[in-house]
Design a protein around this motif. Structure first.
Motif, PDB file in Angstrom:
ATOM      1  N   LEU A 323     -50.228  59.459 -23.290  1.00 21.18           N
ATOM      2  CA  LEU A 323     -49.673  58.186 -23.734  1.00 21.18           C
ATOM      3  C   LEU A 323     -50.329  57.704 -25.028  1.00 21.18           C
ATOM      4  CD1 LEU A 323     -49.429  56.368 -20.279  1.00 21.18           C
ATOM      5  CD2 LEU A 323     -47.635  57.558 -21.523  1.00 21.18           C
ATOM      6  N   TRP A 324     -51.616  58.041 -25.212  1.00 18.82           N
ATOM      7  CA  TRP A 324     -52.313  57.715 -26.456  1.00 18.82           C
ATOM      8  C   TRP A 324     -53.504  58.643 -26.589  1.00 18.82           C
ATOM      9  CZ3 TRP A 324     -57.289  55.322 -26.186  1.00 18.82           C
ATOM     10  CH2 TRP A 324     -57.652  54.873 -24.905  1.00 18.82           C
ATOM     11  N   GLU A 325     -54.149  58.642 -27.773  1.00 22.47           N
ATOM     12  CA  GLU A 325     -55.153  59.661 -28.061  1.00 22.47           C
ATOM     13  C   GLU A 325     -56.333  59.103 -28.865  1.00 22.47           C
ATOM     14  OE1 GLU A 325     -52.343  63.653 -28.486  1.00 22.47           O
ATOM     15  OE2 GLU A 325     -52.958  62.556 -30.293  1.00 22.47           O
ATOM     16  N   VAL A 330     -66.303  65.481 -36.109  1.00 24.24           N
ATOM     17  CA  VAL A 330     -67.754  65.603 -36.124  1.00 24.24           C
ATOM     18  C   VAL A 330     -68.147  66.595 -37.211  1.00 24.24           C
ATOM     19  CG1 VAL A 330     -69.806  66.252 -34.819  1.00 24.24           C
ATOM     20  CG2 VAL A 330     -67.909  65.072 -33.670  1.00 24.24           C
ATOM     21  N   THR A 331     -68.899  66.141 -38.191  1.00 17.37           N
ATOM     22  CA  THR A 331     -69.413  67.008 -39.251  1.00 17.37           C
ATOM     23  C   THR A 331     -70.894  67.255 -38.992  1.00 17.37           C
ATOM     24  OG1 THR A 331     -67.841  66.112 -40.848  1.00 17.37           O
ATOM     25  CG2 THR A 331     -69.734  67.304 -41.735  1.00 17.37           C
ATOM     26  N   LYS A 332     -71.243  68.529 -38.805  1.00 13.59           N
ATOM     27  CA  LYS A 332     -72.631  68.887 -38.503  1.00 13.59           C
ATOM     28  C   LYS A 332     -73.418  69.092 -39.795  1.00 13.59           C
ATOM     29  CE  LYS A 332     -73.679  70.705 -34.746  1.00 13.59           C
ATOM     30  NZ  LYS A 332     -74.073  71.664 -33.684  1.00 13.59           N
ATOM     31  N   ALA A 333     -74.697  69.366 -39.635  1.00 10.97           N
ATOM     32  CA  ALA A 333     -75.582  69.477 -40.793  1.00 10.97           C
ATOM     33  C   ALA A 333     -75.188  70.622 -41.715  1.00 10.97           C
ATOM     34  CB  ALA A 333     -77.024  69.659 -40.312  1.00 10.97           C
ATOM     35  N   ASP A 334     -74.493  71.641 -41.183  1.00  9.70           N
ATOM     36  CA  ASP A 334     -74.081  72.770 -42.016  1.00  9.70           C
ATOM     37  C   ASP A 334     -72.818  72.479 -42.818  1.00  9.70           C
ATOM     38  OD1 ASP A 334     -72.139  72.799 -40.066  1.00  9.70           O
ATOM     39  OD2 ASP A 334     -72.644  74.772 -39.260  1.00  9.70           O
ATOM     40  N   GLY A 335     -72.262  71.253 -42.676  1.00  6.79           N
ATOM     41  CA  GLY A 335     -71.089  70.858 -43.439  1.00  6.79           C
ATOM     42  C   GLY A 335     -69.771  71.174 -42.767  1.00  6.79           C
ATOM     43  N   LYS A 336     -69.784  71.876 -41.643  1.00  7.56           N
ATOM     44  CA  LYS A 336     -68.545  72.221 -40.936  1.00  7.56           C
ATOM     45  C   LYS A 336     -68.110  71.056 -40.043  1.00  7.56           C
ATOM     46  CE  LYS A 336     -69.183  77.215 -40.941  1.00  7.56           C
ATOM     47  NZ  LYS A 336     -69.264  78.460 -40.114  1.00  7.56           N
ATOM     48  N   THR A 337     -66.790  70.833 -39.985  1.00  3.77           N
ATOM     49  CA  THR A 337     -66.229  69.721 -39.215  1.00  3.77           C
ATOM     50  C   THR A 337     -65.431  70.243 -38.031  1.00  3.77           C
ATOM     51  OG1 THR A 337     -66.102  68.308 -41.169  1.00  3.77           O
ATOM     52  CG2 THR A 337     -64.704  67.713 -39.301  1.00  3.77           C
ATOM     53  N   THR A 338     -65.646  69.636 -36.881  1.00  2.00           N
ATOM     54  CA  THR A 338     -64.893  69.961 -35.665  1.00  2.00           C
ATOM     55  C   THR A 338     -64.012  68.776 -35.309  1.00  2.00           C
ATOM     56  OG1 THR A 338     -66.652  71.403 -34.835  1.00  2.00           O
ATOM     57  CG2 THR A 338     -65.054  70.577 -33.223  1.00  2.00           C
ATOM     58  N   GLU A 339     -62.731  69.057 -35.077  1.00  6.70           N
ATOM     59  CA  GLU A 339     -61.779  68.023 -34.651  1.00  6.70           C
ATOM     60  C   GLU A 339     -61.565  68.125 -33.147  1.00  6.70           C
ATOM     61  OE1 GLU A 339     -57.328  66.809 -36.034  1.00  6.70           O
ATOM     62  OE2 GLU A 339     -57.543  68.676 -34.895  1.00  6.70           O
ATOM     63  N   THR A 340     -61.700  66.981 -32.455  1.00  5.81           N
ATOM     64  CA  THR A 340     -61.404  66.915 -31.025  1.00  5.81           C
ATOM     65  C   THR A 340     -60.338  65.858 -30.788  1.00  5.81           C
ATOM     66  OG1 THR A 340     -63.692  67.496 -30.459  1.00  5.81           O
ATOM     67  CG2 THR A 340     -62.329  66.567 -28.701  1.00  5.81           C
ATOM     68  N   LYS A 341     -59.265  66.240 -30.092  1.00  9.25           N
ATOM     69  CA  LYS A 341     -58.234  65.291 -29.694  1.00  9.25           C
ATOM     70  C   LYS A 341     -58.320  65.077 -28.187  1.00  9.25           C
ATOM     71  CE  LYS A 341     -54.925  66.212 -33.412  1.00  9.25           C
ATOM     72  NZ  LYS A 341     -53.515  66.582 -33.743  1.00  9.25           N
ATOM     73  N   LEU A 342     -58.541  63.828 -27.799  1.00  7.78           N
ATOM     74  CA  LEU A 342     -58.632  63.456 -26.395  1.00  7.78           C
ATOM     75  C   LEU A 342     -57.356  62.715 -26.021  1.00  7.78           C
ATOM     76  CD1 LEU A 342     -62.295  62.128 -26.589  1.00  7.78           C
ATOM     77  CD2 LEU A 342     -61.578  64.322 -25.625  1.00  7.78           C
ATOM     78  N   SER A 343     -56.573  63.301 -25.125  1.00  3.25           N
ATOM     79  CA  SER A 343     -55.264  62.762 -24.750  1.00  3.25           C
ATOM     80  C   SER A 343     -55.385  61.971 -23.459  1.00  3.25           C
ATOM     81  CB  SER A 343     -54.244  63.900 -24.583  1.00  3.25           C
ATOM     82  OG  SER A 343     -54.146  64.654 -25.779  1.00  3.25           O
ATOM     83  N   ILE A 344     -55.065  60.682 -23.535  1.00  2.00           N
ATOM     84  CA  ILE A 344     -55.226  59.775 -22.394  1.00  2.00           C
ATOM     85  C   ILE A 344     -53.882  59.635 -21.682  1.00  2.00           C
ATOM     86  CG2 ILE A 344     -56.162  57.575 -21.648  1.00  2.00           C
ATOM     87  CD1 ILE A 344     -58.061  59.281 -23.398  1.00  2.00           C
ATOM     88  N   ARG A 345     -53.888  59.823 -20.363  1.00  2.00           N
ATOM     89  CA  ARG A 345     -52.634  59.792 -19.605  1.00  2.00           C
ATOM     90  C   ARG A 345     -52.412  58.481 -18.859  1.00  2.00           C
ATOM     91  NH1 ARG A 345     -52.092  63.394 -15.604  1.00  2.00           N
ATOM     92  NH2 ARG A 345     -54.303  63.912 -15.398  1.00  2.00           N
ATOM     93  N   LYS A 346     -53.348  57.540 -19.015  1.00  2.00           N
ATOM     94  CA  LYS A 346     -53.163  56.204 -18.438  1.00  2.00           C
ATOM     95  C   LYS A 346     -52.831  55.219 -19.544  1.00  2.00           C
ATOM     96  CE  LYS A 346     -55.633  55.949 -14.064  1.00  2.00           C
ATOM     97  NZ  LYS A 346     -56.617  55.157 -13.275  1.00  2.00           N
ATOM     98  N   PRO A 347     -51.925  54.261 -19.278  1.00  3.84           N
ATOM     99  CA  PRO A 347     -51.562  53.294 -20.323  1.00  3.84           C
ATOM    100  C   PRO A 347     -52.688  52.323 -20.610  1.00  3.84           C
ATOM    101  CG  PRO A 347     -50.535  52.697 -18.237  1.00  3.84           C
ATOM    102  CD  PRO A 347     -51.175  54.038 -18.021  1.00  3.84           C
ATOM    103  N   LEU A 348     -52.764  51.884 -21.860  1.00  8.66           N
ATOM    104  CA  LEU A 348     -53.670  50.816 -22.261  1.00  8.66           C
ATOM    105  C   LEU A 348     -52.833  49.564 -22.445  1.00  8.66           C
ATOM    106  CD1 LEU A 348     -56.576  50.063 -23.070  1.00  8.66           C
ATOM    107  CD2 LEU A 348     -55.983  50.658 -25.425  1.00  8.66           C
ATOM    108  N   ARG A 349     -53.142  48.518 -21.675  1.00  9.96           N
ATOM    109  CA  ARG A 349     -52.279  47.336 -21.594  1.00  9.96           C
ATOM    110  C   ARG A 349     -52.930  46.113 -22.231  1.00  9.96           C
ATOM    111  NH1 ARG A 349     -50.527  48.527 -15.289  1.00  9.96           N
ATOM    112  NH2 ARG A 349     -48.894  50.059 -15.768  1.00  9.96           N
ATOM    113  N   ALA A 350     -52.112  45.117 -22.495  1.00  5.13           N
ATOM    114  CA  ALA A 350     -52.593  43.878 -23.119  1.00  5.13           C
ATOM    115  C   ALA A 350     -53.709  43.258 -22.283  1.00  5.13           C
ATOM    116  CB  ALA A 350     -51.441  42.893 -23.283  1.00  5.13           C
TER     117      ALA A 350
END
Length: 389
Positions: A323-325, A330-350
């Motif tokens: 439903l949202w992500e 994360v960029t480490k000391a060696d300059g390489k960047t890792t992308e992480t996508k966390l997919s949330i399956r519960k709604p976020l409500r008002a």
């Protein structure tokens, strides 16, 4: 609507200006659990046979009173007390509570009050903007006696990301998220936004009181990361999958075909064991807006969802789809960047705060044990390997 920091006037449709004045101010404490927080102010309308511009109002024998309650229903305390329980969590819980103090609050800085014709194109007939800066407030306004649809908005002036738009007509009035610099990346909301709608029919010769309840329209998401001693150069956190506007007259949210990306704010102290990033935004989609993994467009390539009205608005079952992500870079000391996508399956409500706890792996990936969260990792981002857990 042009935002101003000094608003104390009433404007009629014919352009005449009427004065309004504050009578009293006081403050109320926060409750400890689910907050039903009151921010009361009274709007008294002396109508009878008088017009709004009468100089002598001594013959106005009928009182019409509007009592406003700014009602904040939130899980803030419960979420902090259940998710951040360890000794190492205490500092992060404290800064998170402080950071969200202007969002989940009983304090109304400003109010915008509109009164609409109930016939034809629902044109706005009367309008008042007022700086309140209190938990209780009273002032007097004079408008003609008739039937109105009344819309109220609180805390819009100091929120540079969200505007009250298309408010000249009731059915088009909305809280609209504005994009800057032509990009789809935006900052977090800076205030808790409250709205109300109330049908008002003035009856001649009868004193009437209209109780108007204002409810919060936005919410918050917080991500905590335990770095576990990893040598990190930088961490950037974003959230996405949220509405772009709130339609006040029918309490629905509208979602764009391309979701905006909200930049989460790092709020931890330099010496904190845990890192914490928080975004404040409109709510996510509900599960019934997703069909077989595809978002359901309802009109003009957009989808909508209504406000959830239930005794337990923050209790929900996970959907089979995301439903949202969170997007974490994360960029480490060696300059390489890792992308992480966390997919949330519960709604976020008002009114809701949702906290997700994670830790950092040695390859820069962000990992969680939450079984209701899907994870996708791209090593050496911008052309690296994508891994699904």
């Amino acid at each position: 609507m042009k935002k101003r920091n000094d608003i104390r006037k009433t404007t009629r449709r014919d352009g005449k200006q009427l004065s309004a004045w504050a009578c009293r101010s006081s403050f109320s404490p926060l409750s400890l659990f689910t907050l039903s927080l009151l921010s009361l102010f009274t709007l008294t309308l002396f109508l009878s046979s008088c017009s709004a511009i009468d100089e002598d109002l001594s013959d106005c024998g009928t009182d019409y009173t509007l009592d406003y309650e700014l009602q904040l229903v939130t899980n803030l305390n419960t979420e902090l007390q259940t998710q951040l329980t360890a000794k190492t969590d205490i500092s992060v819980a404290s800064v998170l509570r402080t950071h969200l103090g202007n969002i989940f609050t009983d304090y109304a800085h400003d109010v915008d009050l509109s009164f609409y014709d109930t016939q034809g194109d629902s044109t706005r007939l009367e309008h008042d903007e007022h700086i309140m800066d209190a938990s209780q407030h009273s002032y007097t306004l004079y408008i003609p006696r008739q039937k109105y649809m009344h819309l109220a908005v609180a805390n819009i002036v100091n929120n540079p990301l969200v505007d009250l738009a298309h408010e000249k007509n009731c059915h088009t009035a909305m809280l609209k998220q504005e994009f800057t610099n032509g990009t789809d990346t935006i900052s977090s909301h800076t205030t808790g936004l409250f709205t109300a709608r109330e049908s008002m029919e003035m009856i001649e010769g009868i004193n009437q009181t209209f109780n108007v309840h204002l409810y919060i329209a936005n919410c918050a998401a917080a991500l905590t990361i335990d770095p576990r001693g990893e040598d990190v150069s930088s961490i950037k956190v974003y959230t996405t999958g949220f509405a772009t506007q709130f339609n006040i007259c029918d309490s629905t949210y509208t979602f764009a075909e391309k979701d905006p990306i909200v930049e989460a704010t790092p709020i931890h102290n330099d010496n904190d064991t845990l890192l914490c990033y928080c975004s404040v935004n409109f709510p996510s989609r509900e599960p019934n807006n997703i069909n077989n993994g595809t978002r359901v467009p309802l009109y003009n390539n957009k989808s909508t969802r209504t406000v959830i009205e239930t005794e337990e608005p923050f209790v929900s079952q996970p959907d089979e789809n995301s439903l949202w992500e969170y997007h974490v870079y994360v960029t480490k000391a060696d300059g390489k960047t890792t992308e992480t996508k966390l997919s949330i399956r519960k709604p976020l409500r008002a009114g809701q705060l949702m906290i997700l706890k994670c830790w950092l792996a040695n390859n820069g990936a962000v990992v969680t044990q939450n079984p209701e969260v899907g994870t996708s990792v791209t090593l050496d981002w911008k052309g690296g390997l994508s891994i699904d857990y």
